[in-house]
Motif scaffolding. Sequence first.
Motif, mmCIF file in Angstrom:
data_model
loop_
_atom_site.group_PDB
_atom_site.id
_atom_site.type_symbol
_atom_site.label_atom_id
_atom_site.label_comp_id
_atom_site.label_asym_id
_atom_site.label_seq_id
_atom_site.Cartn_x
_atom_site.Cartn_y
_atom_site.Cartn_z
ATOM 1 N N THR A 181 4.050 -31.268 23.251
ATOM 2 C CA THR A 181 5.139 -32.247 23.223
ATOM 3 C C THR A 181 5.758 -32.326 21.834
ATOM 4 O O THR A 181 6.984 -32.422 21.696
ATOM 5 C CB THR A 181 4.608 -33.636 23.641
ATOM 6 N N ALA A 182 4.935 -32.274 20.799
ATOM 7 C CA ALA A 182 5.442 -32.308 19.423
ATOM 8 C C ALA A 182 6.298 -31.069 19.148
ATOM 9 O O ALA A 182 7.340 -31.162 18.492
ATOM 10 C CB ALA A 182 4.289 -32.382 18.430
ATOM 11 N N HIS A 228 8.991 -31.528 16.178
ATOM 12 C CA HIS A 228 8.158 -32.074 15.111
ATOM 13 C C HIS A 228 7.255 -31.032 14.478
ATOM 14 O O HIS A 228 6.531 -31.346 13.537
ATOM 15 C CB HIS A 228 7.305 -33.220 15.651
ATOM 16 N N VAL A 229 7.262 -29.799 15.001
ATOM 17 C CA VAL A 229 6.435 -28.733 14.449
ATOM 18 C C VAL A 229 7.357 -27.622 13.970
ATOM 19 O O VAL A 229 8.215 -27.146 14.711
ATOM 20 C CB VAL A 229 5.445 -28.184 15.502
ATOM 21 N N ARG A 230 7.178 -27.236 12.719
ATOM 22 C CA ARG A 230 7.953 -26.135 12.139
ATOM 23 C C ARG A 230 6.994 -25.116 11.562
ATOM 24 O O ARG A 230 6.010 -25.475 10.926
ATOM 25 C CB ARG A 230 8.881 -26.642 11.035
ATOM 26 N N VAL A 231 7.276 -23.849 11.793
ATOM 27 C CA VAL A 231 6.488 -22.765 11.222
ATOM 28 C C VAL A 231 7.413 -21.968 10.318
ATOM 29 O O VAL A 231 8.457 -21.491 10.764
ATOM 30 C CB VAL A 231 5.880 -21.867 12.321
ATOM 31 N N VAL A 254 9.737 -24.453 16.359
ATOM 32 C CA VAL A 254 9.112 -23.478 17.247
ATOM 33 C C VAL A 254 8.790 -24.111 18.595
ATOM 34 O O VAL A 254 8.657 -25.321 18.720
ATOM 35 C CB VAL A 254 7.818 -22.905 16.632
ATOM 36 N N LYS A 255 8.662 -23.238 19.595
ATOM 37 C CA LYS A 255 8.227 -23.653 20.925
ATOM 38 C C LYS A 255 6.702 -23.652 20.944
ATOM 39 O O LYS A 255 6.062 -23.036 20.092
ATOM 40 C CB LYS A 255 8.772 -22.689 21.971
ATOM 41 N N VAL A 309 2.658 -24.264 8.441
ATOM 42 C CA VAL A 309 2.921 -25.131 9.587
ATOM 43 C C VAL A 309 3.187 -26.533 9.062
ATOM 44 O O VAL A 309 2.391 -27.090 8.306
ATOM 45 C CB VAL A 309 1.718 -25.143 10.562
ATOM 46 N N ARG A 310 4.326 -27.108 9.469
ATOM 47 C CA ARG A 310 4.670 -28.483 9.112
ATOM 48 C C ARG A 310 4.662 -29.308 10.387
ATOM 49 O O ARG A 310 5.343 -28.972 11.347
ATOM 50 C CB ARG A 310 6.056 -28.566 8.471
ATOM 51 N N LEU A 311 3.902 -30.394 10.377
ATOM 52 C CA LEU A 311 3.758 -31.249 11.550
ATOM 53 C C LEU A 311 4.092 -32.673 11.155
ATOM 54 O O LEU A 311 3.478 -33.231 10.246
ATOM 55 C CB LEU A 311 2.319 -31.170 12.078
#
Length: 192
Positions: free
Chosen positions: A82-83, A88-91, A96-97, A108-110
């Motif tokens: 869901t994030a 809310h999640v970036r690589v 990203v999916k 990884v940024r969360l």
Amino acid sequence: MASEHDEGGSGPVAAPRDGAAAAAGTPDPKTATPDPKTAADPKTVAAIAAAEAAGPQNGESVRVDSWIWAVRLIKTRSLGATACRGGHVRVNGERVKPAYSLRVGDEVRLRQEGRERVVVVKRLIRKRVGAPVAVQCYIDNSPPPPPREAVAPAGIRDRGAGRPTKRDRREMDRLRGLEGLSSSRRDAGTRP
């Protein structure tokens, strides 16, 4: 496959590895320095060995939602998915999916609960592990969490004092800096 990722030139130059260690994505035990905390604890050593055995085999990858759940950055895998879907999640700076394949060295940024976690992938694991092992799977570059004093405390009332009166509520709003909110509530009640 390891040479594919090393050609980017974005990271530091690594020490030469033997073929098996390079294929598994783990450093050569001859050149790696052991962590003093984990070297003494046989339970942690056994858990690390189990996590490496359960990790991806040669050529396999790990989904980003599965990895952030496995290293305990998020409570459930479905929350991780869901994030990802919510952005809310970036690589490496890109959204990203959930099925995005992670590689060792990815950043990884969360974003969760008003805080941003920034981690660099050190080890790929697929199964959820204990906290001491999970910490060894990434490098935490997160900014420190905001101090607790920065968050406005909720009004604490004496036990048995009952429900706050209208006057008490106005005083609490004034203390929190929400004076304008109570006037907007009155205006909302008078509008047709």
